[in-house]
Every structure is written in C-alpha cells, then in structure tokens.
Enzyme design. Structure first.
Site, mmCIF file in Angstrom:
data_model
loop_
_atom_site.group_PDB
_atom_site.id
_atom_site.type_symbol
_atom_site.label_atom_id
_atom_site.label_comp_id
_atom_site.label_asym_id
_atom_site.label_seq_id
_atom_site.Cartn_x
_atom_site.Cartn_y
_atom_site.Cartn_z
ATOM 1 N N LYS A 161 0.859 -1.185 0.000
ATOM 2 C CA LYS A 161 0.000 0.000 0.000
ATOM 3 C C LYS A 161 0.895 1.235 0.000
ATOM 4 O O LYS A 161 1.680 1.446 0.931
ATOM 5 C CB LYS A 161 -0.921 0.015 1.218
ATOM 6 C CG LYS A 161 -1.827 1.244 1.265
ATOM 7 C CD LYS A 161 -2.525 1.360 2.603
ATOM 8 C CE LYS A 161 -3.194 2.727 2.710
ATOM 9 N NZ LYS A 161 -3.655 2.999 4.086
ATOM 10 N N GLY A 222 -8.285 8.889 10.327
ATOM 11 C CA GLY A 222 -8.560 8.909 11.758
ATOM 12 C C GLY A 222 -9.649 9.857 12.198
ATOM 13 O O GLY A 222 -9.897 10.004 13.396
ATOM 14 N N ALA A 248 -9.609 5.296 4.812
ATOM 15 C CA ALA A 248 -9.525 6.456 5.708
ATOM 16 C C ALA A 248 -10.856 7.176 5.871
ATOM 17 O O ALA A 248 -11.581 7.399 4.912
ATOM 18 C CB ALA A 248 -8.468 7.461 5.234
ATOM 19 N N GLY A 249 -11.157 7.505 7.116
ATOM 20 C CA GLY A 249 -12.319 8.335 7.422
ATOM 21 C C GLY A 249 -13.554 7.598 7.897
ATOM 22 O O GLY A 249 -14.514 8.221 8.340
ATOM 23 N N ASN A 270 -8.880 1.257 10.316
ATOM 24 C CA ASN A 270 -8.112 0.931 11.522
ATOM 25 C C ASN A 270 -8.705 1.635 12.727
ATOM 26 O O ASN A 270 -9.223 1.021 13.660
ATOM 27 C CB ASN A 270 -6.644 1.307 11.326
ATOM 28 C CG ASN A 270 -5.761 0.886 12.487
ATOM 29 O OD1 ASN A 270 -4.559 1.119 12.470
ATOM 30 N ND2 ASN A 270 -6.296 0.250 13.520
ATOM 31 N N THR A 271 -8.665 2.973 12.711
ATOM 32 C CA THR A 271 -9.081 3.757 13.878
ATOM 33 C C THR A 271 -10.526 3.480 14.273
ATOM 34 O O THR A 271 -10.845 3.433 15.472
ATOM 35 C CB THR A 271 -8.889 5.254 13.598
ATOM 36 O OG1 THR A 271 -7.548 5.482 13.169
ATOM 37 C CG2 THR A 271 -9.171 6.090 14.838
#
Length: 320
Positions: A161, A222, A248-249, A270-271
């Site tokens: 990635k 995040g 993301a997001g 992830n977050t």
C-alpha cells in the site's frame, strides 16, 4: 500489463422492463461477472424475477463473490490495520472478529523482522493473513520507495500500500509525489494499492500507471467523519477497471455499508475499530456492514421518488 478486474454492477431499479448496466460499468463486466450476477441477483440482461426469487443463499464472503487484487483472491472485502490497539491481545481478537484476510502494517512503526512471542508475527501469523506493508508516515516519494523496497527485502512482499502524505495536519495525500512513487514501484514489479484523494482525475492517472487498486479517502485519516463526497467516490468506481477500496475516514458500521453500496470493492479501516469503546464488537459490526452493503449494491436499490407510493395495492379493496 496489470490484470483487469471486473466489478459487479447493480441491476436496474424496480419498474424497468429489463435490468440494464451503465455503459462505463458494462465495459468492465466479463463472463465471470455475468455468471456471478445470475447466481447472486437477477440476471443483468433479464427481467427481474418474482419477489423473493433468485436471492443469495450464502453470505457474500464466500468464494462465490471474491475480491480479486493483482490476481490474488480473497473472500473478505474488509481490510484492517494493526495500530492503535491497547495491546497485542486486543489486536488479535479484533482482527479475528473482523473476518479480514488482509492486514496492513506500517513498516515505519512495526518491526516485521521480530518473530518473538509478543510480536505481530505471533499474534497475526503471515501464514494465515496477507500482510499489506504500507508507507504510512512518508512525506516524499523517496521515503516511500525506500520503505516499500524494504518490505520486499524483509519478507518478499510485493503487494504493498503506497501512501505519501502532504502535511501533518490533514494527512491528505501528496498526489504528485504519490504518482512519482507509483510509477517507479510498478516498473519494479510491485503490485501497488494506492492511497489517494477522492479525485476521479487523479484516480485515472494512477490506473494508467498500472496500479493494482485505487484507495480514495472517505475523509481525513482517523477522523471518523464517514464519506464526505459520495459523488466523487461513485465516479471513481464507475470509471475504474481495477478494484476501488475506500481508505480512511470511516467511523462506524453505516459508513462501511455506504461505501459498499456506492459500488466500492472493499473498505480499509483501523481507527474506527481500534478506538471504539469495544473494538472486538465493532470489528464484528464492520464485518456485517461490509457484507450488507455489498448485498445491497448487488440487489439494486429501489428508485427514489419525490412523492409517496402506497405499500399496499390500491385495487380489490374490501368494500370498494
């Protein structure tokens, strides 16, 4: 020449005489996709069946609807990160609950050479999961190249990635530097999954370079804000001949479902899991959301109307 991956398209809305596929999507459909459509949803070129007929009999996390990236086949369309958990035990439990097969690893933060009892290797064995080394924390093409070349040297990883960050506050991608790095990595034989913004023009440039997958952000990394520009994500999906995964997001399960309903091939997060009050439970929720969103996309949602439409038939009413 990278392998072209077809993406299943939803059928037309209710009321159409025949299900149709938008031209940009039709161009991407191969025989495999057409066969899949017959088994998982009403055929793309046939009238819709009676209500309840032709529905999937198995969840779309099986080999009947695989995610294919750079010729590699995966049953799960959810990809997860390995950072921000309180400890390795929680990391392991959450990833297991997510059902993910691909886990992304920040090479600048995790020592992949460590194979000890408390290492990532021990908790998330590479024999069971596909590691996706990433260049998180890199702010130039040169940094990203060094980082991802190291992945190949450490473990032979070529599916990577790529992300090159533009500034520390927004963590938005530096598209110019990312394009530069992507071109070199593709020439060196890497299968590049590229983190980029939600710009269809940039996405087309990356595809022209030969990347294996395009990963537009839904919102800042995040942030948990969810998809801020669904139109652009949809445009990227419709024009792309390689997998598109939102990266993301994402903040909660509904965000993941929306990404899949827009036609994305997968979601990376992830977050949203690691910072949930119960990460393991949230991981399970994300797994279900991705499957639900995929099913909804393949089903073809009802037509939106500016007025009410009665749920019950208006003919044959008692006493009328």
């Amino acid at each position: 020449m990278k392998e072209v991956i077809s993406r299943q398209s939803p059928v037309a809305s209710e009321g159409a005489a025949h299900a149709t596929v938008p031209l940009p999507l039709r161009e991407r459909l191969g025989e495999g996709a057409l066969e899949l459509s017959a088994s998982l949803s009403p055929p793309l070129t046939q009238p819709s069946p009676a209500r309840g007929e032709g529905l999937p009999t198995a969840p779309l996390t099986t080999s009947s609807d695989p995610l294919i990236i750079a010729g590699r086949t995966f049953s799960s369309r959810l990809l997860v990160g390995t950072g921000k958990y309180k400890d390795m035990a929680e990391t392991k439990a959450a990833i297991e609950a997510s059902g993910a097969e691909i886990v992304t690893v920040a090479l600048r933060r995790v020592n992949l050479a460590d194979t000890g009892a408390e290492s990532l290797h021990a908790a998330i064995p590479p024999e069971r999961y596909t590691y996706l080394p990433n260049s998180a924390g890199c702010y130039s093409a040169e940094e990203a190249l060094r980082t991802l070349r190291l992945a190949r040297e450490l473990g032979g990883w070529t599916l990577v990635k790529l992300e090159v960050i533009g500034d520390k506050r927004s963590l938005f991608p530096d598209v110019e530097e990312t394009l530069k790095a992507a071109a070199i990595l593709v020439k060196e034989g890497f299968d590049v999954m590229v983190y980029t913004n939600d710009d269809p023009i940039a996405a087309r440039k990356f595809e022209d370079l030969g990347v294996a997958a395009i990963m537009p952000l839904a919102a800042p990394i995040g942030s948990g804000l969810g998809i801020q520009n669904p139109l652009n994500i949809r445009l990227i999906v419709e024009q792309s001949r390689v997998p598109v995964l939102v990266d993301a997001g994402v903040g909660t399960a509904s965000d993941a479902a929306i990404a899949m309903e827009l036609g994305c091939d997968g979601v990376l997060m992830n977050t949203a899991i690691a910072e949930a009050q119960n990460p393991v439970m949230m991981a399970a929720a994300m797994k279900l959301a991705v499957v639900a969103g995929r099913l909804a996309y393949l089903s073809g949602r009802m037509e939106k109307r500016p007025h009410a439409s009665a749920s019950s038939p208006q003919t044959g009413l008692i006493g009328v």
